[in-house]
Design a protein around this motif. Structure first.
Motif, mmCIF file in Angstrom:
data_model
loop_
_atom_site.group_PDB
_atom_site.id
_atom_site.type_symbol
_atom_site.label_atom_id
_atom_site.label_comp_id
_atom_site.label_asym_id
_atom_site.label_seq_id
_atom_site.Cartn_x
_atom_site.Cartn_y
_atom_site.Cartn_z
ATOM 1 N N THR A 89 0.828 -1.203 0.000
ATOM 2 C CA THR A 89 0.000 0.000 0.000
ATOM 3 C C THR A 89 0.859 1.248 0.000
ATOM 4 O O THR A 89 1.818 1.349 0.762
ATOM 5 C CB THR A 89 -0.928 0.053 1.235
ATOM 6 N N LEU A 90 0.507 2.183 -0.843
ATOM 7 C CA LEU A 90 1.033 3.539 -0.768
ATOM 8 C C LEU A 90 0.055 4.320 0.102
ATOM 9 O O LEU A 90 -1.126 4.466 -0.251
ATOM 10 C CB LEU A 90 1.143 4.141 -2.167
ATOM 11 N N LEU A 91 0.519 4.802 1.244
ATOM 12 C CA LEU A 91 -0.341 5.495 2.198
ATOM 13 C C LEU A 91 -0.319 6.992 1.905
ATOM 14 O O LEU A 91 0.662 7.675 2.189
ATOM 15 C CB LEU A 91 0.140 5.238 3.628
ATOM 16 N N LEU A 92 -1.398 7.483 1.329
ATOM 17 C CA LEU A 92 -1.509 8.910 1.000
ATOM 18 C C LEU A 92 -2.235 9.608 2.141
ATOM 19 O O LEU A 92 -3.410 9.348 2.401
ATOM 20 C CB LEU A 92 -2.267 9.079 -0.314
ATOM 21 N N ASP A 93 -1.529 10.494 2.820
ATOM 22 C CA ASP A 93 -2.105 11.187 3.971
ATOM 23 C C ASP A 93 -2.789 12.489 3.597
ATOM 24 O O ASP A 93 -3.560 13.032 4.385
ATOM 25 C CB ASP A 93 -1.007 11.497 4.998
ATOM 26 N N TYR A 94 -2.500 13.005 2.420
ATOM 27 C CA TYR A 94 -3.013 14.323 2.047
ATOM 28 C C TYR A 94 -4.410 14.210 1.430
ATOM 29 O O TYR A 94 -4.749 13.232 0.794
ATOM 30 C CB TYR A 94 -2.070 14.990 1.045
ATOM 31 N N GLY A 95 -5.211 15.281 1.606
ATOM 32 C CA GLY A 95 -6.505 15.376 0.945
ATOM 33 C C GLY A 95 -7.668 15.339 1.912
ATOM 34 O O GLY A 95 -7.619 14.667 2.941
ATOM 35 N N ASP A 96 -8.720 16.070 1.563
ATOM 36 C CA ASP A 96 -9.966 16.055 2.337
ATOM 37 C C ASP A 96 -11.131 16.061 1.373
ATOM 38 O O ASP A 96 -11.653 17.113 0.984
ATOM 39 C CB ASP A 96 -10.043 17.247 3.294
ATOM 40 N N LEU A 97 -11.540 14.872 0.961
ATOM 41 C CA LEU A 97 -12.623 14.745 -0.006
ATOM 42 C C LEU A 97 -13.982 15.092 0.586
ATOM 43 O O LEU A 97 -14.969 15.221 -0.144
ATOM 44 C CB LEU A 97 -12.655 13.316 -0.562
ATOM 45 N N SER A 98 -14.039 15.274 1.906
ATOM 46 C CA SER A 98 -15.304 15.627 2.548
ATOM 47 C C SER A 98 -15.541 17.127 2.578
ATOM 48 O O SER A 98 -16.597 17.585 3.015
ATOM 49 C CB SER A 98 -15.337 15.083 3.978
ATOM 50 N N SER A 99 -14.582 17.909 2.114
ATOM 51 C CA SER A 99 -14.697 19.368 2.150
ATOM 52 C C SER A 99 -15.875 19.846 1.302
ATOM 53 O O SER A 99 -16.211 19.248 0.269
ATOM 54 C CB SER A 99 -13.394 19.994 1.636
ATOM 55 N N THR A 100 -16.487 20.946 1.720
ATOM 56 C CA THR A 100 -17.550 21.573 0.919
ATOM 57 C C THR A 100 -16.979 22.545 -0.107
ATOM 58 O O THR A 100 -17.726 23.105 -0.913
ATOM 59 C CB THR A 100 -18.532 22.325 1.834
ATOM 60 N N ASP A 101 -15.675 22.746 -0.075
ATOM 61 C CA ASP A 101 -14.992 23.609 -1.036
ATOM 62 C C ASP A 101 -14.718 22.791 -2.293
ATOM 63 O O ASP A 101 -13.772 22.000 -2.346
ATOM 64 C CB ASP A 101 -13.691 24.122 -0.424
ATOM 65 N N ASP A 133 -12.225 14.946 6.865
ATOM 66 C CA ASP A 133 -12.286 15.550 8.191
ATOM 67 C C ASP A 133 -13.668 16.060 8.584
ATOM 68 O O ASP A 133 -13.807 16.714 9.620
ATOM 69 C CB ASP A 133 -11.292 16.710 8.267
ATOM 70 N N ALA A 134 -14.677 15.773 7.782
ATOM 71 C CA ALA A 134 -16.035 16.173 8.158
ATOM 72 C C ALA A 134 -16.475 15.381 9.389
ATOM 73 O O ALA A 134 -15.971 14.280 9.646
ATOM 74 C CB ALA A 134 -17.002 15.929 7.004
ATOM 75 N N ARG A 144 -21.011 12.135 -0.485
ATOM 76 C CA ARG A 144 -20.102 12.718 -1.491
ATOM 77 C C ARG A 144 -18.788 11.947 -1.559
ATOM 78 O O ARG A 144 -18.300 11.627 -2.646
ATOM 79 C CB ARG A 144 -19.808 14.187 -1.160
ATOM 80 N N VAL A 145 -18.217 11.664 -0.393
ATOM 81 C CA VAL A 145 -16.936 10.966 -0.356
ATOM 82 C C VAL A 145 -17.047 9.583 -0.989
ATOM 83 O O VAL A 145 -16.145 9.140 -1.706
ATOM 84 C CB VAL A 145 -16.422 10.877 1.092
ATOM 85 N N SER A 146 -18.142 8.904 -0.746
ATOM 86 C CA SER A 146 -18.341 7.580 -1.337
ATOM 87 C C SER A 146 -18.317 7.669 -2.863
ATOM 88 O O SER A 146 -17.734 6.806 -3.547
ATOM 89 C CB SER A 146 -19.661 6.970 -0.859
ATOM 90 N N GLN A 147 -18.920 8.720 -3.407
ATOM 91 C CA GLN A 147 -18.914 8.902 -4.863
ATOM 92 C C GLN A 147 -17.507 9.197 -5.375
ATOM 93 O O GLN A 147 -17.083 8.664 -6.414
ATOM 94 C CB GLN A 147 -19.874 10.025 -5.248
ATOM 95 N N TYR A 148 -16.784 10.045 -4.649
ATOM 96 C CA TYR A 148 -15.410 10.365 -5.060
ATOM 97 C C TYR A 148 -14.522 9.117 -5.014
ATOM 98 O O TYR A 148 -13.707 8.882 -5.918
ATOM 99 C CB TYR A 148 -14.822 11.446 -4.157
ATOM 100 N N LEU A 149 -14.664 8.337 -3.962
ATOM 101 C CA LEU A 149 -13.850 7.132 -3.837
ATOM 102 C C LEU A 149 -14.167 6.139 -4.955
ATOM 103 O O LEU A 149 -13.271 5.453 -5.467
ATOM 104 C CB LEU A 149 -14.058 6.489 -2.471
#
Length: 275
Positions: A89-101, A133-134, A144-149
């Motif tokens: 696994t490549l562990l990617l720590d960056y990103g917040d797909l739950s953001s409203t922005d 982080d929501a 939303r996050v489920s759709q992005y994933l």
């Protein structure tokens, strides 16, 4: 049958800011400079070191890549192949797909896809994407996050890579939310279960619910001030793996004080009873 793995987070003091890697134009190769501390590890040497210590796989944090150019990625891939070591696994720590922005999310999605491309080239089997982080009770964010994933899973699948998420940060801090993500993807999205990311009276019930949907287990004990694991508590977590007939990698996580290899070995000795 389960097998031993380790996260590079468990070696972050040896792979982190105490060393830097540069391109030597004269010699036409990457040169790693080691500063301030003995026993600092060149990432290219890590697969062989881990194989010698009895590991079959490892997980690599994205911030431990000194370079992401094609030449370096091919060298790292070869190092893994030569050592017969799986980069699981490549562990990617960056990103917040739950953001409203939405502008932020669009940028994060592009960056995540870039890391999926990196994973494909270096031979990583999976990319861990953090849900966000929501708050855990934000159902709109979870949807939303489920759709992005799902979108990322489709993209990654074309590259021969899988997407997983983890019970990490607030949105995926409950088993209910983790299972929602898994179910919304028809189990295309699987999980990393980290023992240390759940606590309280319901910890073991929560872990038991998500372990069957996990491709990787972060075996993180509770440590005292000297880095000694609470064996009874840790074994209670590991017993859940037996109950679920889990047969994937058990990834040792050590972030306590002192020598990191010694801390890993203390945890490893307990985990070996469950292989």
């Amino acid at each position: 049958m389960s097998y031993l793995s380790v996260s590079t987070w468990s070696l972050h003091r040896l792979l982190g800011p105490l060393r830097w890697t540069a391109w030597d134009n004269a010699q036409k190769k990457h040169i790693t400079k080691l500063e301030q501390q003995d026993n600092v590890i060149d990432l290219l040497d890590l697969p062989t070191i881990l194989k010698e210590k009895g590991f079959a796989a490892f997980e690599l944090c994205h911030f431990h890549f000194p370079f992401t150019d094609s030449l370096y990625l091919q060298r790292l891939k070869k190092a893994c192949t030569d050592a017969n070591m799986r980069l699981y696994t490549l562990l990617l720590d960056y990103g917040d797909l739950s953001s409203t922005d939405t502008q932020r999310v669009d940028a994060d999605m592009e960056l995540i896809k870039e890391w999926i491309d990196i994973a494909a080239e270096v031979g990583a089997e999976r990319v861990r994407v953090v849900a966000g982080d929501a708050p855990a009770d934000d159902q709109d964010a979870l949807s939303r996050v489920s759709q992005y994933l799902h979108e990322l899973a489709v993209y990654a699948g074309q590259k021969g890579v899988k997407i997983i998420t983890e019970n990490f940060r607030t949105l995926s801090s409950t088993s209910e939310n983790c299972l929602y993500i898994v179910n919304q993807s028809d189990e295309q999205i699987r999980l990393i279960t980290d023992f240390g990311n759940m606590s309280g009276a319901e910890k073991y019930n929560e872990l038991a619910r998500i372990i069957p949907y996990s491709d990787s287990i972060h075996a993180k004990p509770q440590y005292d001030k000297d880095g000694i694991p609470d064996q009874d508590e840790f074994r209670r977590c590991l017993d859940l793996l037996k109950q679920a007939h889990y047969d994937g990698p058990i990834v040792i996580i050590y972030d306590g004080p002192g020598d990191m290899w010694e801390g890993i070995e203390r945890t490893k000795k307990i985990v070996e009873d469950y292989l």
